[in-house]
Motif scaffolding. Structure first.
Motif: not given
Length: 277
Positions: A184-189, A218-219, A227-231
């Motif tokens: 499940n953790l891998n799929l969520l990532r 939180s991960e 991935e999106i970036g926050t700039e």
């Protein structure tokens, strides 16, 4: 009375068999503790002590209350912590025939057979390099057996197997749960990466990205933000049950985070606000 007389019996035999002195004891609502002046007691010693204790119970040995005058020389031969300096009057001694004589003002059974049975539950590390011996006597043993039997019946119904297979069944379930959690953790990532890429590949995307996912963590939020970036993009991500506590992440251009962060935090149970870099 059963717990108290049981303590006298265990204390006497622990001393006779292994030289373990009792330094204190505690009569609790559910179980009784005897503090032994030894850093450890082996499982073999516990088993031997329990066996001997129950043999004495089955031997139907009398427990007799005796009173002696203060100057009776027999007082010097009994197990005790000594009399208080202000003591006056007769001295009360509890005698387990052929096993123990001990000064005591408590109530006791009149025969060891009244104890029915004693079960030593195990040992715990005590204070100052001592060991606590935990036991049940008489009716408390019967109540414990009744509780254990009820639990066993419930587990048999849930696990669909016999009592002897409960432990292995639970181990298998634990292993299955760990594997499912890992998957499940891998799929969520993977989902977090795909969610971010889908947003970035949309030519009509705006400069604000908002998302809530009930089973996220939180991960999950951090992966999307990275991935999106926050700039240039302001992200507001939340995870958790809508009716319970959750987490949120506010990330993006500094001026937007500084302006919105305090206002968002006022309504959040747990939060994380960050600026680019």
């Amino acid at each position: 009375m059963q717990q108290h007389s049981g303590q006298h019996l265990i204390t006497a035999l622990a001393d006779q068999m292994f030289g373990f002195k009792t330094t204190s004891w505690e009569l609790g609502h559910q179980r009784t503790l005897i503090e032994l002046d030894t850093p450890s007691v082996t499982a073999e010693q516990v088993a031997a002590l329990e066996k001997n204790v129950n043999e004495k119970i089955r031997a139907h040995i009398p427990v007799v209350v005796k009173e002696h005058s203060e100057d009776d020389p027999e007082i010097e031969t009994v197990r005790s912590r000594g009399l208080p300096d202000d003591h006056t009057g007769p001295v009360r001694i509890i005698s387990i025939e052929g096993i123990d004589d001990n000064m005591c003002c408590g109530t006791h059974v009149s025969n060891l057979s009244d104890l029915q049975v004693i079960k030593i539950l195990g040992t715990e590390k005590g204070k100052k390099n001592k060991t606590n011996l935990v036991f049940l006597a008489g009716n408390r043993v019967l109540k414990s057996v009744e509780r254990s039997h009820s639990t066993e019946k419930a587990l048999t119904s849930l696990l669909k197997n016999g009592a002897d297979e409960h432990v292995e069944a639970v181990k298998r379930l634990q292993n299955s749960v760990k594997l499912l959690q890992k998957n499940n953790l891998n799929l969520l990532r993977d989902l977090a990466v795909l969610t971010a890429q889908n947003f970035k590949s949309n030519p009509g995307r705006g400069r604000v990205f908002v998302l809530h996912r009930k089973d996220g963590d939180s991960e999950f939020m951090n992966i999307i933000a990275n991935e999106i970036g926050t700039e240039d993009t302001l992200l507001f991500l939340t995870v958790g049950d809508e009716k319970a506590a959750g987490l949120f992440l506010l990330a993006g251009p500094s001026e937007a985070v500084e302006k919105l962060g305090p206002r968002v935090a006022e309504h959040g149970v747990a939060s994380k606000a960050r600026r680019p870099g």
